[in-house]
Design a protein around this motif. Sequence first.
Motif, mmCIF file in Angstrom:
data_model
loop_
_atom_site.group_PDB
_atom_site.id
_atom_site.type_symbol
_atom_site.label_atom_id
_atom_site.label_comp_id
_atom_site.label_asym_id
_atom_site.label_seq_id
_atom_site.Cartn_x
_atom_site.Cartn_y
_atom_site.Cartn_z
ATOM 1 N N ASN B 215 14.119 -42.593 -81.279
ATOM 2 C CA ASN B 215 13.966 -43.859 -80.569
ATOM 3 C C ASN B 215 12.483 -44.106 -80.359
ATOM 4 O OD1 ASN B 215 14.720 -46.191 -79.198
ATOM 5 N ND2 ASN B 215 14.691 -45.146 -77.215
ATOM 6 N N ARG B 216 12.039 -45.312 -80.624
ATOM 7 C CA ARG B 216 10.636 -45.699 -80.444
ATOM 8 C C ARG B 216 9.664 -44.714 -81.075
ATOM 9 N NH1 ARG B 216 10.054 -49.606 -76.243
ATOM 10 N NH2 ARG B 216 12.084 -50.159 -75.422
ATOM 11 N N GLY B 217 9.943 -44.285 -82.300
ATOM 12 C CA GLY B 217 8.999 -43.451 -83.033
ATOM 13 C C GLY B 217 8.945 -42.008 -82.605
ATOM 14 N N GLU B 218 9.884 -41.599 -81.764
ATOM 15 C CA GLU B 218 9.896 -40.204 -81.323
ATOM 16 C C GLU B 218 11.307 -39.651 -81.410
ATOM 17 O OE1 GLU B 218 6.900 -39.391 -77.814
ATOM 18 O OE2 GLU B 218 7.708 -41.414 -77.692
ATOM 19 N N ILE B 219 11.398 -38.328 -81.545
ATOM 20 C CA ILE B 219 12.714 -37.700 -81.560
ATOM 21 C C ILE B 219 13.141 -37.468 -80.114
ATOM 22 C CG2 ILE B 219 13.964 -35.599 -82.150
ATOM 23 C CD1 ILE B 219 12.519 -35.554 -84.758
ATOM 24 N N GLU B 220 14.286 -38.008 -79.739
ATOM 25 C CA GLU B 220 14.788 -37.868 -78.370
ATOM 26 C C GLU B 220 15.463 -36.523 -78.189
ATOM 27 O OE1 GLU B 220 15.867 -40.389 -75.698
ATOM 28 O OE2 GLU B 220 14.255 -41.738 -76.280
ATOM 29 N N GLN B 221 16.276 -36.154 -79.178
ATOM 30 C CA GLN B 221 17.012 -34.902 -79.086
ATOM 31 C C GLN B 221 17.473 -34.499 -80.471
ATOM 32 O OE1 GLN B 221 20.266 -35.040 -76.331
ATOM 33 N NE2 GLN B 221 20.807 -32.890 -76.637
ATOM 34 N N MET B 222 17.561 -33.188 -80.690
ATOM 35 C CA MET B 222 17.921 -32.691 -82.003
ATOM 36 C C MET B 222 18.916 -31.564 -81.830
ATOM 37 S SD MET B 222 15.095 -31.749 -84.790
ATOM 38 C CE MET B 222 15.168 -30.006 -85.003
ATOM 39 N N GLY B 223 19.893 -31.496 -82.700
ATOM 40 C CA GLY B 223 20.855 -30.404 -82.596
ATOM 41 C C GLY B 223 22.069 -30.671 -83.457
ATOM 42 N N ALA B 224 23.042 -29.767 -83.374
ATOM 43 C CA ALA B 224 24.288 -29.951 -84.101
ATOM 44 C C ALA B 224 25.029 -31.141 -83.495
ATOM 45 C CB ALA B 224 25.132 -28.686 -83.999
ATOM 46 N N PRO B 225 25.874 -31.820 -84.300
ATOM 47 C CA PRO B 225 26.562 -33.007 -83.784
ATOM 48 C C PRO B 225 27.327 -32.755 -82.488
ATOM 49 C CG PRO B 225 26.885 -32.821 -86.152
ATOM 50 C CD PRO B 225 26.121 -31.606 -85.734
ATOM 51 N N GLU B 226 28.090 -31.634 -82.426
ATOM 52 C CA GLU B 226 28.895 -31.358 -81.222
ATOM 53 C C GLU B 226 27.986 -31.194 -80.011
ATOM 54 O OE1 GLU B 226 29.524 -30.153 -84.769
ATOM 55 O OE2 GLU B 226 29.021 -28.336 -83.660
ATOM 56 N N GLU B 227 26.893 -30.469 -80.235
ATOM 57 C CA GLU B 227 25.952 -30.185 -79.164
ATOM 58 C C GLU B 227 25.364 -31.488 -78.602
ATOM 59 O OE1 GLU B 227 23.102 -27.334 -80.611
ATOM 60 O OE2 GLU B 227 21.657 -28.097 -79.160
#
Lengths: 304, 400
Positions: B215-227
């Motif tokens: 969002n807005r040029g930054e990664i908000e959160q990263m992980g496995a889909p379930e997580e």
Amino acid sequence: MAFSAFASAPAAAEPAVRRRSWIALVLLLPGILYLLLFFITPLISLVFTSFQQPVINGDIGQYSAGFQWSNYTDSVVQYLPLILRAFGYALLATLLALVISYPLAYFIGVKVRGFPLVQSLLLTLVIAPFFISFLLRTLAWKQIMSDEGPIVVGLKALSIFPSDGHITGTPFAVIFGLTYNFIPFMTLPLYATLERLDVRYIEAGNDLYASPFTTFRKITVPLSLPGIVSGTLLTFIPAAGDYINASGDFLGSAQTSMVGNAIESNFLVTQNYPVAAALSIVLMAVILIIVGFYVRRAGTEDLI
Amino acid sequence: MAAGTFAEKGADLELVGITKTFPGFTAIRSLDLFIPAGSFFALLGPSGCGKTTTLRLVAGLEEPTAGRIVIGGKDVTSTKPFQRPVNTVFQSYALFPHMSVLENVAFGLRRRGIASPLEKAHEALRLVELDHLAARRPAQLSGGQQQRVALARAVVNRPALLLLDEPLGALDLKLRRQMQLELKDIQTEVGLTFLHVTHDQEEAMTMADTIAVMNRGEIEQMGAPEELYELPRTAFVANFLGQSNLFTGEVVSSTPNALTVAIAGQQLVIPSARAPRRSGTVTVGVRPEKLLLLTAPPAAPSSGVNVLGPGRVIDVSFSGVSTQYTIAVPGIGDVIVFAQNMVFGPVVHVGAEVWVSWNVEHGFGLEDSPAEAAAGVADAASAAGADGDVATSALTTVKA
């Protein structure tokens, strides 16, 4: 049921189609009449003239109807060098115009796409020469390249040029003049196709391991082929029949005469109408054959 | 990559401090990302979040303003696109209109001088079940067929890294599902690294091993889909990836096990392990399908269950598999409940008085400050509006 629906569809559409073709005919009529009057009629008259024979003991320029086939053979034999020169010069001028125009059209149509104002300004510059008469422009070049002109004087002063050298009257000057005069006819159709070129194809080419040069050769050139074909035709056809640039009054000399000059002098100076007419028809036929081959090959993309 | 050979396997991709500014705005802000070899990685975000720019930077079609791009341990930041071991399936497909389908697929092979390009192209076309159309021009194919040709044209080169730029966007739902499965199959089969850019959260969750929400040029959160789904860290993720009911309130007690938050006089408990912020004003949430709809107040407040209510049903929308109820809870706002269609049709109607309850362990807390949470909710709502793929957005305005 489905089949009967298919069957009845064309029948229902027929009256509408017929009415539309009737309207189309009415709209076409002025054009057809114009062509009949100003193209077909003179063409037939030209064919008749080309077979005329001189009136025995008549005045100069007096001919009667006949079937003198030798008008063709004689004029082709006599003017073969001029015919060949015309096509050679036209071909060279077309190639030069293409080499000069393509980068120009690419720059205007692709590189400055985001700046419409720059685009229109550059296009105006391409068309700008049209605001001055063709004859005046060619005469101006004659002045610039004349023996007393800045180019020849400058080159002689630098000893690059022999002291008895000329530019006017040489094949160089004629081809230069042809190229210069027809560049807008090459640039505009090229611009029209390149302006619509989707740069995403170029990106895809780059992405698929094609170097910029290969991408140009395999993607950009084939996709701009319609512009290349129309540009070269618009340049080659009039250049092959041109008699201004090659004329001694302008950039040429007797050594650079093209078939157009021969037609002009036979018609206007020696009043040898049948020979002039025969040469005109030969010129027209050769152009038609060359263009026919060219367009067919371009259609199958054999040119690349 | 040496000419004339295929990549043995996928390569990993590393972005180090990537920043990309265009005149007037910053598309990507100091982005760090590591994608391990052989994984299916999805960059998920709304239009204009910088995900396509990231992809174009990796492909070499844009140059980063700052930072490095490393593919398979090699710094490729300054190399040209045609020198990178990367292929892209473009959003617009960009199939060469003047070439046959077969020649399109063989294009990359020919450029790299790989032996018997036409045979390999036929093979790739068989993989996408289009070999019978090899002689056609792209314009003679349907959108779905063109998409598969674009996929074959990229996959046939066995790139160490395959970039997919919303390639399924133009397909209808059924074909999209089918292609999602096929893509996933191809990825497992050939073992390449896939970087998939999409704004479709369902697509990202179905296909990817790892999702990065941008969002807005930054990664908000990263992980496995379930997580990501079960434990969103920000309001944006909570509402962009599915829907969430979010409540903002003050922490009243905090133990190592549980965090109690007071919201408009009602107390909600969440597991402390699922709450990064444990003091002051916090935002907590729960997914709508975790909620249970009750038509009578629960007999005794049992531990391990949160209860909100009473509220009034203000909207019922039946979608076949489930029914979405919107419940206005006084002082708290609208709460959305997804109830599976266990009986015939909706169980309550507009105007009914209801309570909602959920297991304490289903709740989650956000990292966002309340102000950030409000901005995230607004971003997710505008993204849903712009992309139109999320029918409604759970906007729980809290009047605390």
